[in-house]
Design a protein around this motif. Structure first.
Motif, PDB file in Angstrom:
ATOM      1  N   SER A 124       0.877  -1.166   0.000  1.00 44.59           N
ATOM      2  CA  SER A 124       0.000   0.000   0.000  1.00 44.59           C
ATOM      3  C   SER A 124       0.915   1.216   0.000  1.00 44.59           C
ATOM      4  CB  SER A 124      -0.853  -0.046   1.266  1.00 44.59           C
ATOM      5  OG  SER A 124      -1.490   1.169   1.427  1.00 44.59           O
ATOM      6  N   ALA A 138      -7.813  12.654  -2.470  1.00 43.10           N
ATOM      7  CA  ALA A 138      -8.887  11.661  -2.616  1.00 43.10           C
ATOM      8  C   ALA A 138      -9.915  12.225  -3.595  1.00 43.10           C
ATOM      9  CB  ALA A 138      -9.524  11.389  -1.266  1.00 43.10           C
ATOM     10  N   TYR A 158     -15.169   6.851  -0.621  1.00 42.30           N
ATOM     11  CA  TYR A 158     -13.780   6.676  -1.050  1.00 42.30           C
ATOM     12  C   TYR A 158     -13.200   5.379  -0.489  1.00 42.30           C
ATOM     13  CZ  TYR A 158      -8.780   7.513  -1.579  1.00 42.30           C
ATOM     14  OH  TYR A 158      -7.445   7.379  -1.901  1.00 42.30           O
ATOM     15  N   ILE A 211     -11.957   1.904  -2.508  1.00 38.07           N
ATOM     16  CA  ILE A 211     -10.666   1.210  -2.338  1.00 38.07           C
ATOM     17  C   ILE A 211     -10.904  -0.231  -1.886  1.00 38.07           C
ATOM     18  CG2 ILE A 211      -8.484   1.178  -1.017  1.00 38.07           C
ATOM     19  CD1 ILE A 211      -8.635   3.534  -3.030  1.00 38.07           C
ATOM     20  N   ARG A 230      -6.917   4.804   4.410  1.00 40.12           N
ATOM     21  CA  ARG A 230      -6.958   4.056   3.141  1.00 40.12           C
ATOM     22  C   ARG A 230      -5.714   3.183   2.973  1.00 40.12           C
ATOM     23  NH1 ARG A 230      -3.340   3.638  -0.678  1.00 40.12           N
ATOM     24  NH2 ARG A 230      -2.979   5.863  -0.797  1.00 40.12           N
ATOM     25  N   HIS A 267     -13.639  -5.388 -10.288  1.00 44.48           N
ATOM     26  CA  HIS A 267     -12.755  -4.215 -10.252  1.00 44.48           C
ATOM     27  C   HIS A 267     -13.150  -3.197 -11.311  1.00 44.48           C
ATOM     28  CE1 HIS A 267      -9.307  -6.695  -8.258  1.00 44.48           C
ATOM     29  NE2 HIS A 267     -10.404  -6.662  -7.543  1.00 44.48           N
ATOM     30  N   LYS A 275     -17.049   4.645  -9.804  1.00 44.10           N
ATOM     31  CA  LYS A 275     -16.309   5.813  -9.302  1.00 44.10           C
ATOM     32  C   LYS A 275     -16.252   6.921 -10.355  1.00 44.10           C
ATOM     33  CE  LYS A 275     -12.090   6.494  -9.878  1.00 44.10           C
ATOM     34  NZ  LYS A 275     -11.350   7.390 -10.802  1.00 44.10           N
ATOM     35  N   THR A 313      -4.629  11.758  -7.356  1.00 42.35           N
ATOM     36  CA  THR A 313      -5.214  10.457  -7.032  1.00 42.35           C
ATOM     37  C   THR A 313      -4.680   9.348  -7.943  1.00 42.35           C
ATOM     38  OG1 THR A 313      -7.059  11.122  -8.451  1.00 42.35           O
ATOM     39  CG2 THR A 313      -7.396  11.332  -6.089  1.00 42.35           C
ATOM     40  N   THR A 346      -2.160   6.737  -6.383  1.00 44.60           N
ATOM     41  CA  THR A 346      -2.825   5.736  -5.531  1.00 44.60           C
ATOM     42  C   THR A 346      -3.531   4.707  -6.406  1.00 44.60           C
ATOM     43  OG1 THR A 346      -3.152   7.416  -3.847  1.00 44.60           O
ATOM     44  CG2 THR A 346      -4.498   5.438  -3.666  1.00 44.60           C
ATOM     45  N   LEU A 347      -4.258   5.187  -7.400  1.00 43.54           N
ATOM     46  CA  LEU A 347      -5.010   4.292  -8.282  1.00 43.54           C
ATOM     47  C   LEU A 347      -4.093   3.274  -8.964  1.00 43.54           C
ATOM     48  CD1 LEU A 347      -7.853   3.781  -9.530  1.00 43.54           C
ATOM     49  CD2 LEU A 347      -7.226   5.337 -11.360  1.00 43.54           C
ATOM     50  N   LEU A 368      -2.981   0.255  -6.836  1.00 44.36           N
ATOM     51  CA  LEU A 368      -4.012  -0.678  -6.358  1.00 44.36           C
ATOM     52  C   LEU A 368      -3.937  -1.985  -7.159  1.00 44.36           C
ATOM     53  CD1 LEU A 368      -7.011   1.794  -5.979  1.00 44.36           C
ATOM     54  CD2 LEU A 368      -5.705   0.756  -4.141  1.00 44.36           C
TER      55      LEU A 368
END
Lengths: 235, 427
Positions: A80, A88, A97, A101, A143, B3, B10, B235, B238-239, B242
């Motif tokens: 992570s 976000a 949010y 995730i 998160r 997913h 989103k 963002t 982060t995406l 994942l």
């Protein structure tokens, strides 16, 4: 002890600029490892490579024995990453949010854990666009940790948080290690580094200049705290 | 797939903002209001005698005493002109009186008018157009003066012919040559003029290119916005860390944008159709297009759907590629301009020009644009010409595969984070 991260002779170039000049270090499973250095030293680049975001120019990086260049999708399942300037989705609520995730993982209990870490109370139902910088950061830390990753890579985890909230987050990070999570973090806050980290590496100008426990480094440089180690080793 | 749906959900939530919905509602309100204003104008002009199908109202200052004028005016009355005589004997007062009669036109018939007409001598009448403003309605009203004079001229000539040659039909003398038009379409002979047929086919096939243009514009703009927002709101990093395939991220963004884009197009087209309803009328034809075999078959609709779908995917994949180079929403918006241009070129050409008549180099350029094919498809399919449509589909498949491959490649490298579009000027 198993290594969570093995970085060997890592070079990263952006065109003619060499951001990392052959760095090597290991992070042991279950420890908190701090990467500290001045702005532009190569901390974020290192963290981004370990997080599978950037490609390796030469050398190798392994996360729990998986090479980031070859097995990035496998690595993403167990790590992570919390970037320093992360945000976000503003049109989602804090809850939305975290649900978004959580949708990528099979653990159904992580949402509850996320709400607990975020400590946003009823505000968790509000849109992220209405959050203060500190609230957003707490949501992002939640998160990053709620899925109990094997490796959490945290770039300035308490950035933008006040003293009380920073302390809370540091305690959460400490607790997570007890449950088996390995933490690699970077921070400008030397007190935070000294409080949290089992070992640290000082990075400057794309090179690792020191590695060791805070105690070892303080003795080596004959100083009282990590801030002074930083100044002596880097400046 | 879970997913993928997660990302689509989103994307829709991020793009379908309250602000967007409010602006769409305003747009529909605007179109509906404009449509209502235009309708009201039409009704008003009908009421006051200036609009389509209305009785034209004119005032006449008659300085001629011969009753022959009455005969002429009775013919004019049959042709939809309402005559109001003014009592005044001078122009200034007559204008005032005409205003009172709510008339925009005053005709001054000079003394001795009938005598000259009867002798078939040239005669001059004065026309005063009473303008109240510079609106379109006034322009329409003034424009009808010419048709009134033409009607009067016809009336006089008709009356003369009837008087002098009672055994002849006036229209046969005025227009001795009559035409009967036929269009040869494939093996069929259609008793219509090419102009009427072409206008009818055009009226049936212009909506589809317009819809295609709107869908591509909206969906392209949205996917670029999505990419810009990911970078602006920090963002994207982060995406990308994942545990989700990059292909799903791309597909999720495309589908999410397409869903919102389609919704926007439907709302837009609803408002636009209402606005355009007073202006749109198809020419009347003796035989229906369906009877002539000029219609899109169910198979044609399937091809049209496939063609449109591929064009949208092509636009979205091009936007995703460009979006990688965007730094924020503003720069992403700027990058939509090349796509808009590529949409406008075939749209305008399909409306006003036959692409086949272009020089070879331009023709190649236009056919290289994937959006050209669905724009041309609607017309080709009416004529059951499937070759171009099928070629277009095959071309777009190749185009989409290449564009998607580039997009996936970019997303699988660090270019997605580090790529920047900048122009460096050498000093």
């Amino acid at each position: 002890m198993e290594n969570a991260i093995e970085v060997t002779s890592l070079i990263k170039s952006y065109g003619k600029i060499e951001a990392l000049k052959g760095i090597s270090f290991n992070v042991r499973a279950g420890e908190i490892f701090g990467l500290i250095g001045p702005n532009g030293a190569g901390k974020t680049t290192s963290l981004r490579i370990i997080s599978t975001l950037l490609q390796v120019t030469s050398g190798s990086v392994k996360v729990f024995d998986c090479d980031v260049s070859k097995k990035a999708p496998e690595i993403r399942k167990i790590i992570s990453y919390l970037p320093e300037e992360a945000g976000a989705y503003k049109n989602l609520s804090g809850k939305g949010y975290l649900e978004f995730i959580a949708g990528f993982y099979s653990d159904k209990t992580m949402l509850k854990k996320g709400f607990e870490i975020a400590q946003l109370g009823d505000r968790i139902k509000d849109k992220v666009s209405t959050y203060s910088k500190g609230m957003t950061r707490k949501l992002l830390v939640a998160r990053a940790l709620m899925m109990s990753p094997k490796l959490a890579i945290l770039d300035e985890p308490t950035s933008g948080l006040d003293v009380i909230n920073s302390k809370g987050i540091r305690e959460i990070i400490k607790d997570f290690v007890k449950s088996g999570t390995t933490i690699l973090l970077s921070s400008h806050n030397m007190l935070e580094v000294e409080f949290l980290c089992d070992r640290i590496a000082l990075i400057n100008n794309g090179m690792i200049v020191e590695t060791g426990t805070p105690q070892e480094l303080k003795i080596k440089h004959n100083v009282n705290n990590i801030e002074e180690v930083f100044l002596k080793a880097i400046v | 797939m879970k997913h993928f749906y997660n990302i689509v959900k989103k994307e829709v939530a991020e793009l379908l903002t309250k602000q967007l919905l409010i602006s769409l509602a305003f747009m529909v309100l605007f179109f509906v209001s404009m449509g209502k204003i235009t309708n009201d104008m039409e009704e008003e002009s009908t009421r006051t005698g200036t609009g389509k199908g209305a009785r034209t109202r004119i005032s006449i200052l008659n300085l001629d005493s011969n009753p022959y004028l009455q005969n002429i005016l009775s013919i004019a009355d049959e042709q939809g002109i309402q005559i109001d005589f003014v009592k005044s004997k001078d122009v200034k007062s007559a204008i005032k009186e005409a205003r009172g009669q709510n008339s925009n036109i005053l005709l001054v018939i000079p003394e001795g008018f009938s005598g000259k007409v009867e002798k078939m001598e040239k005669v001059e009448i004065e026309i005063y157009s009473i303008i109240k403003g510079l609106s379109m309605q006034e322009a329409i009203s003034s424009g009808r003066v010419e048709s009134i004079i033409e009607t009067l001229n016809n009336s006089i000539t008709t009356s003369f012919i009837q008087k002098e040659m009672p055994d002849k039909k006036p229209e046969d003398i005025l227009n001795p040559i009559h035409t009967k038009n036929f269009v040869i379409l494939k093996e069929k002979t259609i008793p219509e003029s090419a102009g009427v047929l072409s206008a009818l086919v055009m009226s049936q096939s212009t909506t589809i290119p317009l819809i295609i243009m709107m869908v591509i514009m909206y969906t392209g703009m949205l996917v670029m916005t999505s990419m810009g927002m990911e970078k602006e709101n920090k963002t994207l990093e982060t995406l990308l860390t994942l545990p989700v395939k990059r292909e799903y991220i791309i597909a999720g963004k495309m589908v999410g944008s397409a869903v919102v884009g389609f919704l926007m197009t439907i709302i837009y087209m609803f408002g636009f159709k209402y606005y355009m309803s007073p202006f749109t009328s198809s020419p009347e034809m003796s035989t229906s297009l369906k009877d002539l075999g000029l219609f899109i078959t169910p198979f044609g609709y399937v091809l049209l759907g496939v063609s449109l779908f591929l064009a949208i995917i092509a636009a979205l994949s091009m936007c995703i590629i460009l979006g990688v180079f965007a730094q924020d929403t503003k720069s992403a918006m700027t990058m939509t301009y090349p796509i808009m241009l590529l949409v406008f070129i075939p749209f305008l050409l399909s409306m006003f020009k036959d692409i086949e008549t272009l020089p070879l180099s331009l023709k190649i350029l236009v056919y290289a644009i994937p959006f050209t094919y669905p724009m041309l498809a609607s017309k080709s399919l009416i004529f059951h010409d499937y070759h171009m449509v099928l070629f277009g589909i095959a071309y777009m498949v190749v185009f989409v595969v290449i564009a998607m491959w580039i997009a996936v490649r970019l997303f699988n490298t660090d270019k997605v984070l580090t790529a920047k579009f900048s122009v460096k000027w050498k000093k």
